[in-house]
Design an enzyme around this catalytic site. Structure first.
Site, PDB file in Angstrom:
ATOM      1  N   SER A  53      24.295 -64.976  -8.049  1.00 48.60           N
ATOM      2  CA  SER A  53      25.063 -65.854  -8.933  1.00 48.60           C
ATOM      3  C   SER A  53      25.741 -65.032 -10.021  1.00 48.60           C
ATOM      4  O   SER A  53      25.285 -63.938 -10.384  1.00 48.60           O
ATOM      5  CB  SER A  53      24.136 -66.882  -9.581  1.00 48.60           C
ATOM      6  OG  SER A  53      24.800 -67.589 -10.606  1.00 48.60           O
ATOM      7  N   THR A  97      20.342 -78.752   2.464  1.00 49.06           N
ATOM      8  CA  THR A  97      21.206 -79.394   1.484  1.00 49.06           C
ATOM      9  C   THR A  97      22.178 -78.370   0.897  1.00 49.06           C
ATOM     10  O   THR A  97      22.012 -77.158   1.082  1.00 49.06           O
ATOM     11  CB  THR A  97      20.368 -80.025   0.343  1.00 49.06           C
ATOM     12  OG1 THR A  97      21.216 -80.797  -0.501  1.00 49.06           O
ATOM     13  CG2 THR A  97      19.671 -78.960  -0.483  1.00 49.06           C
ATOM     14  N   GLY A  98      23.188 -78.848   0.197  1.00 47.20           N
ATOM     15  CA  GLY A  98      24.089 -77.981  -0.553  1.00 47.20           C
ATOM     16  C   GLY A  98      24.810 -76.933   0.269  1.00 47.20           C
ATOM     17  O   GLY A  98      25.180 -77.153   1.421  1.00 47.20           O
ATOM     18  N   TYR A 107      16.171 -67.992 -14.624  1.00 54.66           N
ATOM     19  CA  TYR A 107      17.087 -68.077 -13.480  1.00 54.66           C
ATOM     20  C   TYR A 107      18.013 -66.858 -13.459  1.00 54.66           C
ATOM     21  O   TYR A 107      18.213 -66.230 -12.403  1.00 54.66           O
ATOM     22  CB  TYR A 107      17.903 -69.359 -13.556  1.00 54.66           C
ATOM     23  CG  TYR A 107      18.936 -69.485 -12.463  1.00 54.66           C
ATOM     24  CD1 TYR A 107      18.561 -69.760 -11.148  1.00 54.66           C
ATOM     25  CD2 TYR A 107      20.291 -69.334 -12.745  1.00 54.66           C
ATOM     26  CE1 TYR A 107      19.506 -69.867 -10.139  1.00 54.66           C
ATOM     27  CE2 TYR A 107      21.244 -69.446 -11.743  1.00 54.66           C
ATOM     28  CZ  TYR A 107      20.849 -69.720 -10.453  1.00 54.66           C
ATOM     29  OH  TYR A 107      21.801 -69.822  -9.448  1.00 54.66           O
TER      30      TYR A 107
END
Length: 310
Positions: free
Chosen positions: A154, A29-30, A179
């Site tokens: 990220s 996915t993604g 995260y």
């Protein structure tokens, strides 16, 4: 104009991967799926996922779209070191080469929980799982060199810190910060891995441009951008914000561009230990440039996983 700005950089490389083998974790996915789709137009791709049914559906779609039947699904649960070892053992028995490892899979904003081995979920999946997978596959990457390791981090790493006194969040836990911490760990791991592979500190691309260094294994990290994907599924608020502001988010295809760039761009043949965003070098936080923290995290990670990686 706004959409073009949001979309960011695009990988322009037309490099083929004929005869080469790629692993993409979390490719059902993604951005993982779109990364696998692009690379399947170039060569053989191993789709490594926890959910086999979703992975098979994604692989079937990619095969039909690209005409490449060499899109193979393998079971990999990064929240379980037993699964990681089984995946690596089977891969090494079946494949004699590995040229690109894309550590893409991840979790975000999970309620407090632990992996099968007792690691906090963000740290366990996003960092420790990929740390162990890379360790188990590194010799095959070296044998297949030139090879690349691509770690999806990220921009959130700017808000992270490595809390050695409470790595598993047992004293205090905030899922947003957890995260961020794991994404910082991705960048620190990348830098320390590059240093160990090259035998010197990663500073600039020019440091690694000498001809004799081109048949090596490189390691780079990246920020894919803010992408409309299932990654925020654990947060009701973030899910609705993502829907409301979807116009200002990248599509999965757009979000995959920097992963693809780091995997295939010819100009990165000898670039290692760097961090990219929108298909170009990007700024990393001071904490992500702390070599002593990177070395300590490496050592602690080895202890937690009970491995020796010198």
């Amino acid at each position: 104009f706004c959409r073009r700005y949001v979309a960011g950089g695009q990988c322009k490389s037309t490099a083929k991967l004929e005869g080469k083998v790629v692993i993409v974790t979390g490719a059902n996915t993604g951005i993982g799926k779109e990364t696998a789709r692009d690379l399947a137009r170039r060569g053989k791709v191993i789709v490594a996922c926890r959910d086999i049914a979703k992975a098979e559906a994604a692989a079937s779609e990619i095969r039909a779209d690209t005409g490449n039947q060499q899109v193979i699904v393998k079971k990999l649960d990064l929240a379980d070191t037993k699964s990681i070892r089984e995946f690596a053992e089977k891969f090494l028995a079946e494949e004699k080469e590995l040229h690109i490892l894309i550590n893409n899979a991840g979790v975000m904003l999970c309620p407090y929980s632990k992996t099968a081995d007792g690691f906090e979920m963000h740290l366990g999946v996003n960092h420790l799982g990929h740390f162990l997978l890379t360790f188990l596959l590194l010799e095959r990457l070296k044998q297949s060199a030139p090879a690349r390791i691509v770690n999806v981090s990220s921009l959130a790493h700017h808000g992270g810190r490595i809390r050695f006194h409470d790595l598993h969040g047992e004293k205090s836990y905030n899922r947003g910060l957890a995260y961020c911490h794991s994404k910082l760990a991705n960048v620190l791991f990348t830098r320390e891995l590059a240093r160990r592979l090259q035998g010197k500190s990663p500073r600039t691309a020019e440091c690694f441009s000498a001809p004799w260094m081109r048949r090596v294994v490189t390691a780079n990290a990246l920020h894919p951008g803010s992408v409309s994907s299932e990654l925020v599924r654990h947060s009701f608020v973030m899910t609705w914000l993502w829907k409301i502001f979807s116009f200002f988010l990248k599509t999965p295809w757009e979000g995959a561009q920097t992963s693809i760039y780091c995997a295939v761009a010819e100009e990165l043949d000898s670039v290692t230990g760097q961090y990219f965003s929108d298909c170009q070098p990007a700024y990393v936080s001071p904490r992500a440039r702390d070599d002593e923290t990177a070395k300590k995290l490496w050592s602690v990670s080895c202890e937690l996983l009970r491995i020796q990686w010198d």
